[in-house]
Design a protein around this motif. Structure first.
Motif, PDB file in Angstrom:
ATOM      1  N   UNK A  99       0.657  -1.282   0.026  1.00  0.00           N
ATOM      2  CA  UNK A  99      -0.030  -0.088  -0.027  1.00  0.00           C
ATOM      3  C   UNK A  99       1.059   1.293  -0.109  1.00  0.00           C
ATOM      4  N   UNK A 100       2.009   1.240   0.653  1.00  0.00           N
ATOM      5  CA  UNK A 100       2.474   2.558   0.982  1.00  0.00           C
ATOM      6  C   UNK A 100       3.236   2.431  -0.638  1.00  0.00           C
ATOM      7  N   UNK A 101       3.932   1.790  -1.029  1.00  0.00           N
ATOM      8  CA  UNK A 101       4.299   1.714  -2.114  1.00  0.00           C
ATOM      9  C   UNK A 101       4.178   2.648  -3.122  1.00  0.00           C
ATOM     10  N   UNK A 102       2.933   2.062  -3.207  1.00  0.00           N
ATOM     11  CA  UNK A 102       1.519   1.885  -4.225  1.00  0.00           C
ATOM     12  C   UNK A 102       1.320   3.852  -3.675  1.00  0.00           C
ATOM     13  N   UNK A 103       1.020   4.448  -2.991  1.00  0.00           N
ATOM     14  CA  UNK A 103       1.159   5.600  -2.240  1.00  0.00           C
ATOM     15  C   UNK A 103       1.990   6.445  -2.970  1.00  0.00           C
ATOM     16  N   UNK A 117       6.034   8.697  10.901  1.00  0.00           N
ATOM     17  CA  UNK A 117       6.946   8.168   8.781  1.00  0.00           C
ATOM     18  C   UNK A 117       5.573   8.707   7.723  1.00  0.00           C
ATOM     19  N   UNK A 118       4.831   7.710   7.627  1.00  0.00           N
ATOM     20  CA  UNK A 118       4.209   8.568   6.631  1.00  0.00           C
ATOM     21  C   UNK A 118       3.377   9.702   6.342  1.00  0.00           C
ATOM     22  N   UNK A 121      12.109   5.985   0.992  1.00  0.00           N
ATOM     23  CA  UNK A 121      10.144   5.752   2.164  1.00  0.00           C
ATOM     24  C   UNK A 121      10.065   5.012   2.136  1.00  0.00           C
ATOM     25  N   UNK A 122      10.316   3.825   1.284  1.00  0.00           N
ATOM     26  CA  UNK A 122       8.985   2.387   1.725  1.00  0.00           C
ATOM     27  C   UNK A 122      10.502   1.455   2.152  1.00  0.00           C
ATOM     28  N   UNK A 123      11.225   1.658   2.193  1.00  0.00           N
ATOM     29  CA  UNK A 123      12.906   1.289   3.179  1.00  0.00           C
ATOM     30  C   UNK A 123      12.261   1.429   4.764  1.00  0.00           C
ATOM     31  N   UNK A 124      12.209   3.057   4.486  1.00  0.00           N
ATOM     32  CA  UNK A 124      12.614   3.239   5.922  1.00  0.00           C
ATOM     33  C   UNK A 124      10.927   3.133   6.875  1.00  0.00           C
ATOM     34  N   UNK A 125       9.486   3.367   6.207  1.00  0.00           N
ATOM     35  CA  UNK A 125       8.562   2.482   6.476  1.00  0.00           C
ATOM     36  C   UNK A 125       8.224   0.897   7.218  1.00  0.00           C
TER      37      UNK A 125
END
Lengths: 592, 586
Positions: free
Chosen positions: A110-114, B208-209, B228-232
């Motif tokens: 979800x986050x990557x897609x966002x 983070x988000x 950012x994806x790695x951080x989350x």
């Protein structure tokens, strides 16, 4: 029913649709899930066997006066119990474990897609809502996975298993208990419909209560300045009272349903005693069977009550999953090129050809824009609020694609360039320096995490912050806190410029800050900016006279169109739109 | 999320006292729910006894005539039991929700009354936690209170019944009670500490988000989505690890909850069965023993859960109590003076001010203003300009010196009177999630639409408001239509103007408005300023020119007073400070 999510229509799916989609998308977890379900079935079967052993012990041992049978069936019961415990433990661990793995992946997906969505998406959706997708929505799922999933599987298995077991023990007695089932189903259906509505309202009202509290706190200074404390409290009292009423309605549903089910259970017990008792007296039913039925009765009702208890969890989980799928279905407005042309280096020529663009295509913000920026040239875009200046910046870095016309780098349409390459060559620097929490070093190295220390310090020197950084207690490792709140606005800006220098792009698009920064650092920022823009193609969205005057050429925009282009000095001399802006600025600066 | 502090051992007593005080406020709900719970409990005990009666009298002693009346008794007890459950649940919910709602109202009201200094040092998240997580923590315990009272009574009663029925078997099976309680408490304790860590990681996740979303333009500009994806992802891993720990604990304990009563059932089968054969125990009593074990299962689990929740709830109660007992640092005087007649004569005498553990901001500030006059405050960053604006409506009180409005010390006035006489338009305006009209009429809810529009026109806001999707009825603020900084400032200005105050303070209130619009506002402001005392804090020379006089502040005191031109010519430091900001426009 349609829910609008970030501009894309997303159909709210039926519960079954959501669940089957989750199953489809769980990939290799499906195998693990089947295994977990197998373990759960085994655990349930072991539990069901318990009363059978007790029945044997009572019939063949207690009523038959056989001490040996009593002892051995008790031993068998304890062995069964140990197996039950082991299997129960494994079942919980495996089902919830699979669920957590699913959620762990879902979160990242979800986050990557966002992040892959276009910048416009983030403008349309409130930050809080996007954050809640990653936190409270996933949490609703976690709660169900941890507390509900095993319950659902076990409960369904238990009800089925107990029914089968009852038929094995005695068909007529089993039919007596099953006669209660229609009543139970009817009660559950009514409850479900009522509770759905009640919980829906509770969810809506809690949202309002929290939002109102939040606003009451953030706006407390205004409230006090205008002495509206009493009015605010009264307004809040009303919102709060509605939430109370919604809760009470849900409480009423619960306080009716559970006693009703309990009464049904007692009725079942009465029926067993009445019918079973007569048959024991007739000699057509053993006492042990009667006893086993009493145990089965509670095992028949307990799972149904459990299902009602997890029902709310399940509803919340399905609603959350539906929202997450809705986000995953949202498509970006700036899709990656299908067959990107590689671009290792660039001379940095930006061309805008007959560009037309509107956030709502029906209302163009840029009506027509033709502009060519030569390598190394600095072009300032000026104009009043709403003229479309900032939109030019967003188009130049491909945060949006034009509705008509083309934006090109070295003659190649931005839409055809690999995204990574594009980001390497063109960088947008918003001048309100947005920093991430972490150290100064993390922020400076943002574009190049592997940059070595020597190179990092060289950047600090070039941008003019080396002495300041060295003077800090923790130096380059100083934590800047959330959004860089430990630094002053000017310091943040300098760090942001350093970050851009590390990226070393051929083209810089600079959106100048609209608000005033601390005057102490203003000079330093000017110098750093000069260093950064030196030798690069630059498009500067200027809000200050000085910045515009320093450009090679100025583009004056009004109402989505270019009204004037040329070197600043010539435009001032020509007495057109730029000269007029100049006049207003100077009047303001000189107090006339 | 906010800050959820772990349980503090010393606070339990205090928290319990606070809980008791709250409960006493709802005697009706409390009594009814406990009564209902006791009825339920009595029936829970009576149930297996009646079942035993059916088995022994009707079945074993072969008296078919007794079967129907005795079963009727079982059913009757069942009805009473159902009523008990319903009443207990309903009144317990009512008690807990009523108390929660009332407390939330009190918290909200209290927060509204606490002074600026309190809000300066307390984060929004922390206060939110009081009104949400702490309160629901508190509510859960209240909701469970009646059932716990009944459960404790039940546990004692059932153990007694069991022991009386058969001392040996009774003692053995009654041992399951403390065993289950212990397991339940241990489990709840484990879960608490892990879920506390989960909360922390979730707060990190949300930060983070939030950061990635707010900084999306930076993320995209540098193409650093993967970073950012790695951080989350790392935070998600931490949450996953904790969740697996939680599942581990659950897997160990939850099957035990089922196994412990089952062990007792097995013991009943073994010992009870042998004793029935020996003739010490009747078959009916044997059945009753088994039933009691089933009956006890649920109350035992709930009680264990309650005991585990209690420390956390009392910690929450203490935090709520502390907030409610924080006295507002600024409040009405005991006997407020009536508002003096006048048109806004102001007098600052030797006013000094410093923020707690901060350097002194104002240091002997003197200023006298005739009614209807206007001054512009100019000074370098940190010279105390905004502080003057904050002291006048008593957002803060000076550490020394006094401020008089039309001859009366402002500390002698009722806050309501003072603040309706002094209106401040802030640099960073706050708009509520309400319509534009409601936002402008915030300080004057009874204003007519015409008055609202007039105020908007004076602030040059009317034109852009009419362009909004629903004009004056457009919802703005956090949950509404996004406005630019300049537009927000103009609405805030209209809000201040509509108050029709004696003294108007513009605290950098037009800093984000572009130059052309500001010129417009300046023209209309001249009308607004007529007949009232105005203090303008600004950087732009054109805005300064609106004022009759410029007061130049340096290091917390007045360094020079006079018209802009004269100061420019005579005070080099003044020119220097202004020069720093010249060239900044739009």
């Amino acid at each position: 029913m349609y829910a609008r999510f970030g501009g894309a229509e997303h159909k709210v799916e039926s519960a079954r649709g959501v669940i089957s989609r989750a199953a489809r998308e769980s990939g290799d977890l499906r195998g693990k899930f089947l295994l977990a379900a197998g373990v759960t079935t085994a655990a349930t079967l072991l539990r069901l066997a318990g009363p059978l052993v007790v029945r044997f012990g009572v019939d063949e041992g207690v009523t038959a006066d056989d001490r040996g049978v009593v002892t051995w069936s008790a031993v068998a019961f304890f062995v069964l119990l140990s197996l039950q415990y082991v299997a129960g433990r494994a079942a919980l661990r495996s089902v919830a474990g699979v669920g957590e793995q699913f959620l762990r992946r879902l979160r990242e997906r979800v986050f990557r897609h966002m992040l892959s969505l276009d910048v416009g998406f983030f403008g349309r959706n409130k930050t809080g809502v996007l954050v809640s997708r990653m936190t409270s929505d996933v949490e609703a799922l976690t709660k169900f996975v941890d507390e509900g999933a095993v319950q659902v599987i076990t409960s369904v298995l238990m009800v089925t298993g107990v029914s089968v077991a009852m038929f094995i023990v005695d068909v007529r007695m089993a039919l007596v208990i099953l006669a209660l089932l229609p009543f139970l189903l009817a009660a559950s259906l009514v409850f479900r419909r009522y509770a759905d509505r009640a919980y829906q309202r509770v969810r809506e009202h809690i949202g309002q209560v929290l939002a109102t509290v939040q606003e009451g706190i953030s706006g407390v200074r205004v409230v006090q300045a205008y002495t509206q404390q009493t009015e605010q409290a009264e307004d809040f009292g009303q919102v709060n009272e509605k939430y109370y009423e919604a809760n009470l309605a849900a409480a009423r549903a619960i306080s009716t349903y559970f006693p009703a089910v309990d009464l049904l259970r007692t009725t079942g017990l009465a029926l067993i005693l009445l019918v079973g008792g007569r048959r024991v007296l007739d000699g057509t039913l053993s006492f042990g069977s009667l006893f086993a039925f009493m145990l089965y009765l509670s095992w028949f009702f307990e799972p149904i009550l459990n299902l009602s208890n997890v029902y709310n969890l399940m509803q919340a989980a399905i609603a959350a999953l539906d929202k997450l799928f809705g986000l995953l279905d949202t498509e970006t407005d700036v899709p990656a090129a299908d067959d990107p042309s590689p671009m290792d280096s660039t001379e940095g020529r930006i061309t805008m050809e007959a560009v037309r663009f509107g956030y709502d295509p029906a209302i163009p913000v840029i009506k027509r824009l033709d502009l060519e920026v030569a390598p190394g040239e600095r072009v300032a875009v000026v104009g009043e609020t709403g003229a479309g200046k900032s939109t030019v910046a967003k188009l130049a870095v491909r945060f949006h694609d034009p509705d008509d016309g083309r934006v090109k780098l070295d003659g190649v349409d931005l839409r055809c360039i690999d995204t990574d390459d594009l980001r390497q060559h063109i960088v947008l620097v918003p001048q309100e320096g947005f920093l991430f929490s972490g150290s100064l070093s993390d922020n400076l190295r943002y574009a190049d995490p592997d940059l070595d220390d020597a190179a990092l310090w060289e950047v600090c020197r070039q941008i003019g912050i080396a002495d300041w950084v060295a003077s800090l207690e923790d130096g380059i490792d100083t934590e800047v806190r959330e959004r860089g709140s430990r630094l002053s606005s000017g310091e943040r800006q300098l760090v942001a410029l350093g970050r851009a220098l590390v990226a070393d792009p051929a083209v810089i698009v600079l959106d100048e800050a609209t608000s005033n920064l601390d005057p102490e650092k203003e000079q330093a920022v000017e110098v750093a900016l000069g260093t950064l823009l030196e030798g690069r193609t630059a498009i500067v969205i200027a809000h200050r006279l000085a910045t515009a005057d320093r450009a090679d050429r100025v583009v004056v925009m009004a109402d989505g169109e270019v009204v004037e282009v040329g070197p600043p000095s010539e435009l001032v001399a020509a007495g057109g739109a730029y000269a007029e802006l100049h006049r207003v600025w100077e009047a303001s600066a000189n107090g006339r | 999320m906010g800050d959820v502090a772990g349980p503090e051992p010393g606070a339990i007593g205090l928290g319990l006292r606070f809980i008791a005080r709250v409960v006493r406020r709802y005697p009706r709900e409390t009594t009814l729910s406990i009564l209902a719970a006791l009825v339920w409990m009595a029936m829970v005990i009576a149930g297996p006894y009646l079942t035993a009666l059916v088995v022994d009298r009707a079945i074993t002693e072969e008296q078919p005539d007794l079967l129907l009346p005795l079963v009727g008794l079982v059913l009757l007890a069942g009805v009473a039991r159902a009523l008990g459950i319903g009443g207990r649940r309903y009144f317990a919910f009512r008690l807990s929700y009523r108390a929660e709602t009332d407390l939330r109202n009190r918290i909200f009201e209290h927060i509204q009354r606490l002074a600026f200094s309190f809000h300066d040092r307390t984060s929004t998240g922390e206060l939110m936690a009081r009104a949400s997580t702490d309160l629901s923590q508190f509510r859960i315990v209240l909701a469970m209170l009646p059932i716990t009272v009944a459960n404790l009574a039940l546990l004692v009663a059932v153990s007694t019944v069991l022991i009386v029925m058969d001392p040996l078997l009774g003692t053995v099976t009654a041992l399951a009670i403390p065993a289950l309680l212990l397991v339940a408490r241990r489990y709840a304790g484990q879960v608490l500490s892990i879920s506390f860590e989960v909360q922390q990681s979730l707060a990190d996740m949300s930060t983070d988000v939030e950061e990635a979303v707010s900084g999306i333009r930076v993320v995209k500009s540098y193409g650093q989505e993967e970073q950012e994806v790695a951080r989350v992802g790392a935070t998600a891993d931490r949450i996953f690890d904790r969740a697996m720990q939680l599942i581990g604990q659950r897997a160990i304990h939850v099957p035990l909850f089922e196994a412990l009563p089952a062990i007792a059932t097995g013991l009943v089968l073994l010992i009870g069965g042998l004793r029935v054969i020996d003739g010490v125990l009747t078959l009916g009593q044997f059945v009753a023993f088994t039933e009691y074990m089933v009956v006890l299962n649920f109350p035992l689990r709930i009680t264990g859960f309650f005991l585990a929740e209690l420390p956390r709830a009392s910690a929450a109660a203490v935090r709520i109590r502390d907030l409610l007992s924080t006295a507002p640092e600024i409040s009405d005087p005991e006997r407020p003076e009536p508002m003096p007649k006048g048109r806004g004569r102001l007098c600052f005498e030797g006013v000094s001010f410093s923020y707690p553990d901060g350097p002194s901001v104002l240091d002997g500030f003197d200023l006298a203003m005739e009614p209807g006059k206007s001054v512009a405050l100019v000074g370098p960053t940190g010279s105390g300009k905004s502080t003057v604006a904050y002291l006048l409506p008593r957002f803060y009180d000076p550490t020394a010196g006094s401020i008089r409005l039309d001859g009366t010390d402002i500390r002698e006035l009722a806050l309501e009177d003072l603040r309706s006489a002094v209106a401040v338009a802030f640099e960073e305006p706050f708009l509520f999630s309400a319509t534009v009209r409601e936002n402008i009429a915030f300080g004057a809810p009874d204003a007519t639409h015409e008055q609202v529009r007039l105020a908007a026109r004076l602030a040059s806001a009317d034109a852009f408001i009419l362009d909004l999707p629903d004009g004056y009825d457009t919802t703005v603020g956090e949950r509404g239509f996004s406005l630019s900084g300049g537009q927000r400032q103009r609405i805030a200005l209209a809000r201040a103007v509509l108050r029709d105050p004696r003294v108007l303070v513009l605290d950098d209130a037009m800093s984000s408005v572009d130059a052309t619009t500001e010129q417009e506002i300046r023209e209309s402001l001249a009308t607004v300023m007529e007949g009232r005392t105005t203090i303008i804090i600004a950087h732009r020379p054109a805005t300064l020119a609106l004022a009759d006089e410029v007061v130049f502040l340096d290091a917390g005191r007045v360094a020079a007073v006079g018209p802009h031109e004269r100061l420019l010519a005579e005070v080099p430091r003044y020119a220097e400070v202004l020069a720093e900001t010249v060239g900044e426009v739009v």
